[in-house]
Write an enzyme that holds these catalytic residues in place. Sequence first.
Site, PDB file in Angstrom:
ATOM      1  NE  ARG A 133      49.616  47.727  11.732  1.00  0.00           N
ATOM      2  CZ  ARG A 133      49.038  48.451  13.131  1.00  0.00           C
ATOM      3  NH1 ARG A 133      48.375  50.081  13.062  1.00  0.00           N
ATOM      4  NH2 ARG A 133      50.277  48.743  14.301  1.00  0.00           N
ATOM      5  CE1 TYR A 164      48.685  41.663 -14.308  1.00  0.00           C
ATOM      6  CE2 TYR A 164      49.983  42.506 -12.380  1.00  0.00           C
ATOM      7  CZ  TYR A 164      48.507  43.109 -13.125  1.00  0.00           C
ATOM      8  OH  TYR A 164      47.440  43.725 -12.685  1.00  0.00           O
ATOM      9  CE  LYS A 208      43.449  39.144 -11.484  1.00  0.00           C
ATOM     10  NZ  LYS A 208      44.154  39.410 -10.621  1.00  0.00           N
ATOM     11  CG  ASP A 217      51.234  34.908  -9.060  1.00  0.00           C
ATOM     12  OD1 ASP A 217      50.049  34.683  -9.460  1.00  0.00           O
ATOM     13  OD2 ASP A 217      51.149  36.464  -9.831  1.00  0.00           O
TER      14      ASP A 217
END
Length: 384
Positions: free
Chosen positions: A52, A104, A201, A176
């Site tokens: 982690r 978004y 994306k 963003d």
Amino acid sequence: MKLNDTARFSTVCIHAGQEPDPSTGAIITPIYQTSTYVQEGLGRHKGFEYGRTQNPTRSALEQNLAAIERGAGAFAFASGMAAIDALLTRLESGDHLVVSDNTYGGTFRLFERVRRKFGLDFTYVDTSQLDLIEAAIAPNTKYLFIETPTNPMLRITDLSAASALAHRHNVRVVVDNTFASPYIQQPLALGCDIVVHSTTKFLNGHSDSVGGVVVLKHEDDIEWMKFVQNAAGAILGPMDSWLVLRGTKTLPIRMERTNSNAQAIAEHLAAHPRVQSVIYPGLPDHPHHALAKKQMRGFGGLISFDVGSLLAARAVLPRFKLMSLAESLGGVETLISHPAIMTHASVPADRRAAIGITDGMIRISVGIEDVEDLKEDLDQALRE
């Protein structure tokens, strides 16, 4: 292998963070699929303790993305939304954010239905209008959160001017950059403070990984994000890290084709008799065309167009053969979607209407297929 400080974008995409594997010389970063690391003794290890906290594949990706966005540090998360949520942990109850009104739908949902319950406050404005940003900034404003281009209205915010304005009020600027990709614009170089991406994306580019990244340039932000990534644990796994690393190597050439295809498709749609309107920054009638030419390298792979009604959209969408009806964007294949029912379903109908998202709007994420095949698919789907 060490990159020169003058290395250009395509070279940085391929080589940044990519040291040959020390044990084998492998030129591609291995997938370190491990949860823990053997230590040499108490307090003695090779820089890795627990999966982690650190992973060599993830570290390579973070170095790569920091270099691509010209940041000082990057932190990879399990999704774009996990990356945005991690950013909000920098704030405290009572803090305020000014946000692009056409943000978004998932971001709006996180802000309004999750984080508002914990005392954060949000004001939504059209960030392409600097006077609206200034009017919305309050004494407790900590972040100006910008999407540019926006989804799906493709509005463009002047990042240099918005950053200068925000900094006068001691407000940090978060961008963003998912819709543009670092190939098209680099917000940190334009004066912004923090960049987030859904790596799902354009950065990944192959529709086979979900992830997110935060790229930072201030040391205090870097120290906090390092702590939060480990403390909250919403990390990007090694396999997904490797997939995004594969994607960034071809980002420049994919974006070149995406840009040229999208420009041709937008012009084709603009001349089509069944299309009422087309939104694309590369068209001269786009209200921010001049700014896009100045701020961006190309106009991106997203196009929105309106066929007039939900009934018309329902008739057109099932007819596509080459373009796939699907959520997401930025892959090598062309995807088509209906924002009102798909990506922005969580946004109330009256808010969608105020932003300009109509029931007849269709969004295309243009891929890298032969553009003539894409035009033919559009023509047959739009045929009376």
